[in-house]
Scaffold this active site. Structure first.
Site, PDB file in Angstrom:
ATOM      1  N   GLY A   1      73.653   7.383  84.245  1.00 42.71           N
ATOM      2  CA  GLY A   1      74.897   6.685  83.885  1.00 42.71           C
ATOM      3  C   GLY A   1      74.776   6.086  82.492  1.00 42.71           C
ATOM      4  O   GLY A   1      73.736   5.525  82.155  1.00 42.71           O
TER       5      GLY A   1
ATOM      6  N   ARG B   1      73.586  13.833  84.856  1.00 40.09           N
ATOM      7  CA  ARG B   1      72.607  13.748  85.948  1.00 40.09           C
ATOM      8  C   ARG B   1      72.284  15.195  86.273  1.00 40.09           C
ATOM      9  O   ARG B   1      73.152  15.934  86.715  1.00 40.09           O
ATOM     10  CB  ARG B   1      73.214  13.043  87.165  1.00 40.09           C
ATOM     11  CG  ARG B   1      73.732  11.637  86.848  1.00 40.09           C
ATOM     12  CD  ARG B   1      74.084  10.905  88.123  1.00 40.09           C
ATOM     13  NE  ARG B   1      74.895   9.718  87.869  1.00 40.09           N
ATOM     14  CZ  ARG B   1      74.410   8.530  87.530  1.00 40.09           C
ATOM     15  NH1 ARG B   1      73.110   8.379  87.372  1.00 40.09           N
ATOM     16  NH2 ARG B   1      75.217   7.507  87.340  1.00 40.09           N
TER      17      ARG B   1
ATOM     18  N   ASP C   1      66.089   4.463  86.519  1.00 36.66           N
ATOM     19  CA  ASP C   1      64.984   4.851  87.389  1.00 36.66           C
ATOM     20  C   ASP C   1      64.840   6.369  87.572  1.00 36.66           C
ATOM     21  O   ASP C   1      63.762   6.939  87.417  1.00 36.66           O
ATOM     22  CB  ASP C   1      65.272   4.044  88.667  1.00 36.66           C
ATOM     23  CG  ASP C   1      64.663   4.578  89.889  1.00 36.66           C
ATOM     24  OD1 ASP C   1      65.354   5.333  90.583  1.00 36.66           O
ATOM     25  OD2 ASP C   1      63.499   4.229  90.131  1.00 36.66           O
TER      26      ASP C   1
ATOM     27  N   THR D   1      70.430   1.054  81.513  1.00 37.06           N
ATOM     28  CA  THR D   1      71.294   1.085  82.707  1.00 37.06           C
ATOM     29  C   THR D   1      71.953  -0.283  82.869  1.00 37.06           C
ATOM     30  O   THR D   1      71.316  -1.312  82.615  1.00 37.06           O
ATOM     31  CB  THR D   1      70.507   1.430  83.989  1.00 37.06           C
ATOM     32  OG1 THR D   1      71.332   1.125  85.128  1.00 37.06           O
ATOM     33  CG2 THR D   1      69.213   0.659  84.152  1.00 37.06           C
TER      34      THR D   1
ATOM     35  N   ASP E   1      72.614  -1.515  85.637  1.00 36.52           N
ATOM     36  CA  ASP E   1      72.258  -2.030  86.972  1.00 36.52           C
ATOM     37  C   ASP E   1      71.184  -3.133  86.993  1.00 36.52           C
ATOM     38  O   ASP E   1      71.069  -3.862  87.975  1.00 36.52           O
ATOM     39  CB  ASP E   1      71.774  -0.886  87.877  1.00 36.52           C
ATOM     40  CG  ASP E   1      72.868   0.150  88.123  1.00 36.52           C
ATOM     41  OD1 ASP E   1      74.048  -0.167  87.902  1.00 36.52           O
ATOM     42  OD2 ASP E   1      72.534   1.283  88.528  1.00 36.52           O
TER      43      ASP E   1
ATOM     44  N   ASP F   1      68.085  -2.730  87.456  1.00 40.95           N
ATOM     45  CA  ASP F   1      67.302  -2.463  88.673  1.00 40.95           C
ATOM     46  C   ASP F   1      65.920  -1.867  88.386  1.00 40.95           C
ATOM     47  O   ASP F   1      65.327  -1.244  89.254  1.00 40.95           O
ATOM     48  CB  ASP F   1      68.097  -1.516  89.599  1.00 40.95           C
ATOM     49  CG  ASP F   1      68.406  -0.183  88.938  1.00 40.95           C
ATOM     50  OD1 ASP F   1      68.227  -0.056  87.708  1.00 40.95           O
ATOM     51  OD2 ASP F   1      68.833   0.744  89.652  1.00 40.95           O
TER      52      ASP F   1
ATOM     53  N   ARG G   1      74.450  -0.260  92.050  1.00 37.56           N
ATOM     54  CA  ARG G   1      73.730   0.575  93.021  1.00 37.56           C
ATOM     55  C   ARG G   1      73.112  -0.320  94.096  1.00 37.56           C
ATOM     56  O   ARG G   1      73.841  -1.048  94.728  1.00 37.56           O
ATOM     57  CB  ARG G   1      72.683   1.401  92.291  1.00 37.56           C
ATOM     58  CG  ARG G   1      72.528   2.797  92.814  1.00 37.56           C
ATOM     59  CD  ARG G   1      71.527   3.558  92.002  1.00 37.56           C
ATOM     60  NE  ARG G   1      72.123   4.217  90.878  1.00 37.56           N
ATOM     61  CZ  ARG G   1      72.711   5.420  90.937  1.00 37.56           C
ATOM     62  NH1 ARG G   1      72.743   6.057  92.075  1.00 37.56           N
ATOM     63  NH2 ARG G   1      73.237   5.974  89.883  1.00 37.56           N
TER      64      ARG G   1
HETATM   65  O1  F6P Z   1      73.537   3.526  87.533  1.00 36.53           O
HETATM   66  C1  F6P Z   1      74.723   3.155  86.912  1.00 36.53           C
HETATM   67  C2  F6P Z   1      75.892   3.308  87.843  1.00 36.53           C
HETATM   68  O2  F6P Z   1      77.059   2.914  87.157  1.00 36.53           O
HETATM   69  C3  F6P Z   1      75.787   2.573  89.180  1.00 36.53           C
HETATM   70  O3  F6P Z   1      76.067   1.202  89.066  1.00 36.53           O
HETATM   71  C4  F6P Z   1      76.774   3.328  90.015  1.00 36.53           C
HETATM   72  O4  F6P Z   1      76.460   3.231  91.388  1.00 36.53           O
HETATM   73  C5  F6P Z   1      76.589   4.746  89.537  1.00 36.53           C
HETATM   74  O5  F6P Z   1      76.044   4.660  88.235  1.00 36.53           O
HETATM   75  C6  F6P Z   1      77.838   5.589  89.484  1.00 36.53           C
HETATM   76  O6  F6P Z   1      77.455   6.873  89.133  1.00 36.53           O
HETATM   77  P1  F6P Z   1      78.420   8.031  88.608  1.00 36.53           P
HETATM   78  O7  F6P Z   1      78.662   7.787  87.159  1.00 36.53           O
HETATM   79  O8  F6P Z   1      77.609   9.267  88.824  1.00 36.53           O
HETATM   80  O9  F6P Z   1      79.663   7.946  89.410  1.00 36.53           O
END
Ligand code: F6P
Length: 320
Positions: free
Chosen positions: A11, A72, A103, A125, A127, A129, A171
């Site tokens: 992300g 991703r 991560d 990130t 997050d 985390d 997350r």
């Molecule tokens: O890891 C960053 C994040 O924004 C999280 O907070 C969220 O759960 C996820 O990515 C959403 O992912 P995507 O962009 O694949 O919908």
């Protein structure tokens, strides 16, 4: 090391551009050649790689998102994908890369590292985390974005004497909810790290109503195992207070990075380049207090930062 690469993965997070800029400019300053890899590990497999110069990172410091773009990658999770990535890096003569991501991106970096590429991980990130670092690049901006949304929602929530469930990202980590909740004066903060008691939440809302409180903000992290709409319905049933839901979603991932995120991005990137220049082994770079720290990449992924229960309790006391 003479030739390095940089990619952003997972992300996007505000401050990724500041990190890319610093990797390129610090690398050039040390006489290194720096290559930008587009779309994270996907672009690496596809050979979407371009040499960068001073001006290729001009005018990006203040911009959210990532000029390198991000993805991703499912292909990179396979052995075939990883072998292919290594072949591409060797074709370009790239011996080390800076991976800016969370991560999952670090785990990808570890695979490359085990196949002979030096990888420096920068914590990119929203997050917050990654346990080895106090803060990640993008977290502060995301908290401030949520905070400004909370202020707007409070205005309308007070005018209508409603309760509002605000769901934020993170997350499995409750830090965005905790920091934005405390600083935004949320009445209830729900995070995956702490037990959730609907009766306690509703009691607090009723007590607030009894002493003339107009609004009620329930800040809920997405990692809490209850649907925001179902939660709002339960709150409405148990308190008699009209309850709305706002899911902030991707709104909180964009925007111009705060000074704190730009500083963290610039300092960690500078450290990553220094370590690559010195031919050090793969590391994860972060911040502890005001110090920039670097841990062995594999070890960094095992470090857990305990949830800040003191802040959680303080937020509760302040919103009684
Ligand atoms: O890891 C960053 C994040 O924004 C999280 O907070 C969220 O759960 C996820 O990515 C959403 O992912 P995507 O962009 O694949 O919908």
């Amino acid at each position: 090391m003479k030739r390095i690469g940089v990619l952003t993965s997972g992300g996007d997070a505000p401050g990724m551009n500041a990190a890319v800029r610093a990797v390129v400019r610090c690398g050039l300053d040390r006489g290194m050649e720096v290559y930008g890899i587009q779309r994270g590990y996907e672009g690496l497999i596809d050979g979407a790689i371009k040499e960068m110069d001073m001006s290729s990172v001009g005018d990006i410091l203040h911009r959210g998102g990532t000029i390198l773009r991000t993805a991703r990658s499912e292909r990179f999770k396979t052995e075939e994908g990883q072998k292919h990535a290594i072949n591409v890096l060797s074709a370009f003569g790239i011996e080390g890369i800076v991976v800016i991501g969370g991560d999952g991106s670090f785990r990808g970096g570890l695979e490359l590292s085990q196949r002979g590429i030096t990888v420096m991980g920068l914590p990119g990130t929203i997050d917050n985390d990654l346990g080895y670092t106090d803060f990640t690049i993008g977290f502060d901006t995301a908290v401030n974005t949520v905070l400004s949304a909370v202020s707007n929602i409070r205005d309308t929530s007070s005018s209508h004497e409603r309760a509002t469930v605000i769901e934020v990202m993170g997350r499995h980590c409750g830090d965005i909810a905790l920091y934005a909740g405390l600083t935004g004066g949320a009445d209830n903060i729900l995070v995956p790290e702490m037990p959730f008691d609907i009766n306690k939440v509703c009691r607090k809302i009723i007590q607030g109503k009894n002493r003339g409180k107009m609004h009620d903000i329930i800040m809920k992290a997405e990692g809490v195992g209850v649907d925001a709409k179902e939660l709002a319905q339960l709150v409405e049933e148990k308190t008699g207070k009209e309850t709305r839901v706002v899911i902030l979603a991707y709104l909180q991932r964009g925007g111009s990075p705060t000074a704190k995120d730009r500083m963290l991005a610039s300092r960690t990137a500078s450290k990553a380049v220094e370590l690559l220049y010195d031919d050090e082994s793969s590391k994860a770079i972060g911040i502890c207090g005001s110090e920039i720290v670097a841990y062995d990449l594999e070890k960094a992924l095992t470090i857990k930062r305990p949830f800040n229960a003191d802040l959680y309790h303080l937020a509760d006391v302040l919103s009684k």
